[in-house]
Design a protein around this motif. Structure first.
Motif, PDB file in Angstrom:
ATOM      1  N   UNK A  78       3.054  11.018  62.405  1.00  0.00           N
ATOM      2  CA  UNK A  78       3.113   9.236  62.001  1.00  0.00           C
ATOM      3  C   UNK A  78       2.531   8.767  61.804  1.00  0.00           C
ATOM      4  N   UNK A  79       1.533   8.153  61.472  1.00  0.00           N
ATOM      5  CA  UNK A  79      -0.105   7.623  61.008  1.00  0.00           C
ATOM      6  C   UNK A  79       0.634   7.562  59.149  1.00  0.00           C
ATOM      7  N   UNK A  80       0.551   8.921  58.723  1.00  0.00           N
ATOM      8  CA  UNK A  80       1.497   9.152  57.371  1.00  0.00           C
ATOM      9  C   UNK A  80       2.530   8.594  56.583  1.00  0.00           C
ATOM     10  N   UNK A  81       3.536   8.809  57.798  1.00  0.00           N
ATOM     11  CA  UNK A  81       4.675   7.701  57.395  1.00  0.00           C
ATOM     12  C   UNK A  81       4.849   6.546  57.284  1.00  0.00           C
ATOM     13  N   UNK A  82       3.770   5.867  58.149  1.00  0.00           N
ATOM     14  CA  UNK A  82       3.560   4.164  58.319  1.00  0.00           C
ATOM     15  C   UNK A  82       2.548   4.101  57.104  1.00  0.00           C
ATOM     16  N   UNK A  83       1.807   4.687  56.229  1.00  0.00           N
ATOM     17  CA  UNK A  83       1.531   4.509  54.856  1.00  0.00           C
ATOM     18  C   UNK A  83       2.483   4.661  54.007  1.00  0.00           C
ATOM     19  N   UNK A  84       3.192   5.693  54.507  1.00  0.00           N
ATOM     20  CA  UNK A  84       4.061   5.850  53.101  1.00  0.00           C
ATOM     21  C   UNK A  84       5.338   5.003  52.510  1.00  0.00           C
ATOM     22  N   UNK A  85       5.796   4.179  54.617  1.00  0.00           N
ATOM     23  CA  UNK A  85       6.158   3.279  54.441  1.00  0.00           C
ATOM     24  C   UNK A  85       6.127   2.132  54.006  1.00  0.00           C
ATOM     25  N   UNK A  86       4.653   1.889  53.652  1.00  0.00           N
ATOM     26  CA  UNK A  86       3.613   0.777  53.381  1.00  0.00           C
ATOM     27  C   UNK A  86       3.912   0.545  51.900  1.00  0.00           C
TER      28      UNK A  86
END
Length: 412
Positions: free
Chosen positions: A386-394
């Protein structure tokens, strides 16, 4: 598939913005030497950054080089070698392992983040990346880090770009730390050790005061048959444990003598000096026994990172349960495993063993059909995913850059 050749960062911005507007994902390549690593991508066009190939600044006295991301790695290494300097983390040349030509670009080196045997002493690629210019998945240029070793400017986004496989941003320029090459090197060799005993010998050497910069073990089965630099290490099929010392010649000689005495309980010690030693470690770095043109060239290859103390037992279990072949680096913390071909590259078994040992595994070589059906990169726990996905979305909310490379499309 369309290929977009860019000339500068402005061209990269325009290409990414056009891709966003058309909702057309891009595959980012330099020389394409690592295109066979990762899930097959769902992209409609190729963004070719190979024309961004200039060395924009090199200050040997300051141990800093700034170079565009598309610069050939071999050319940059030749340049710094002329000043008796090197990338201390020993970037891997995956061309032989993957069966492709060329050893890639500086951007590919950082995007992959794969370090060689000296990782245990010098750190990884991210520890040597001081700064970068890149274009995000919004089509905006940004700068991170700087051109000094003790940089504290802003967020350390360099750590994110290293090992991101082109999924966060398109790097256009990077600044790297270089280091002086050692005056001398010597490799101590122990013959005939089993994996567990070799693991203990490497642990003892790395825990000694003798500043070991490489610790690897090639079991009997790694020589099927031995070729190239590794063929000269002794009798065919002989297991070999290798320990490298580097530095000033007098210091290397003294430390080698002392370490040799400390290793007496593990057997008699042989030595390789300078050029012979360097050639052997290059072969280990590039996983020469598992080369695509060799006896195991049709086998899938896994790159497994685990706690070094668990390496010997994990490697033995994998080889026994799969009929495969393993090589140890990083004192047992890195295992290269070539496993007999199966539709899933034996992913379920390999990952179960690796997770039990507290490690993670990357399927570094496999056919496209296999890579379409299994996770190439180790699945992350839910919180980290989930954290990786938030980074990717940023960085890239539309998933324009290298879509699907690090995740099965069914899970994207």
């Amino acid at each position: 598939m369309d290929t977009l050749k860019v000339r500068d960062a402005k061209d990269v911005e325009q290409a990414v913005r056009a891709a966003i507007a058309g909702e057309q994902p891009l595959e980012i390549i330099g020389h394409g030497s690592k295109r066979l690593i990762g899930q097959p991508m769902a992209t409609n066009a190729v963004l070719d950054v190979s024309a961004l190939n200039a060395v924009t600044a090199y200050e040997p006295n300051e141990l800093i080089i700034t170079v565009q991301a598309g610069a050939p790695l071999a050319d940059v290494q030749s340049l710094i070698d002329s000043k008796n300097q090197q990338f201390a983390f020993e970037p891997i040349d995956t061309s032989a392992l993957l069966g492709v030509s060329g050893n890639g670009t500086i951007g590919g080196m950082i995007g992959a983040g794969l370090a060689g045997p000296r990782r245990i002493k010098a750190g990884g690629a991210r520890d040597h990346l001081l700064g970068a210019h890149a274009v995000s998945g919004f089509g905006d240029s940004f700068r991170t880090g700087g051109r000094v070793v003790k940089n504290v400017t802003g967020y350390d986004l360099c750590k994110l770009l290293t090992g991101s496989w082109g999924t966060l941003a398109v790097m256009t320029e990077v600044t790297l730390k270089v280091m002086p090459k050692p005056e001398s090197e010597r490799t101590l060799m122990l013959a005939g050790l089993d994996d567990a005993t070799a693991n203990r010998a490497m642990t003892a050497a790395l825990g000694s005061p003798y500043d070991v910069s490489g610790a690897a073990h090639l079991p009997n089965s790694a020589f099927r048959p031995a070729t190239g630099a590794l063929a000269g290490l002794g009798a065919q099929g002989r297991a070999v444990t290798l320990l490298r010392l580097e530095g000033i010649a007098a210091s290397v000689a003294d430390r080698a003598n002392s370490l040799g005495k400390a290793l007496t309980p593990f057997g008699s010690v042989e030595t390789l000096d300078d050029a012979a030693s360097a050639t052997v470690w290059s072969a280990i770095r590039d996983v020469e026994p598992f080369a695509a043109g060799g006896a195991l060239g049709a086998w899938p290859v896994w790159r497994i990172v685990c706690p070094p103390a668990s390496g010997g037992a994990l490697g033995q279990a994998l080889a026994r349960d799969t009929g495969g072949d393993v090589i140890y680096d990083w004192g047992g913390g890195l295992i290269w495993a070539a496993l007999p071909p199966k539709p899933d590259a034996q992913a379920a078994l390999a990952r179960q063993r690796v997770e039990t040992a507290g490690g993670h595994a990357l399927l570094i070589r496999a056919s496209e059909q296999v890579r379409q059906s299994v996770d190439v990169f180790h699945p992350q726990p839910a919180g980290i995913a989930a954290l990786s996905q938030r980074v990717r979305n940023s960085f890239d909310p539309k998933i324009i850059l290298n879509r699907g490379r690090m995740m099965l499309m069914s899970a994207t």
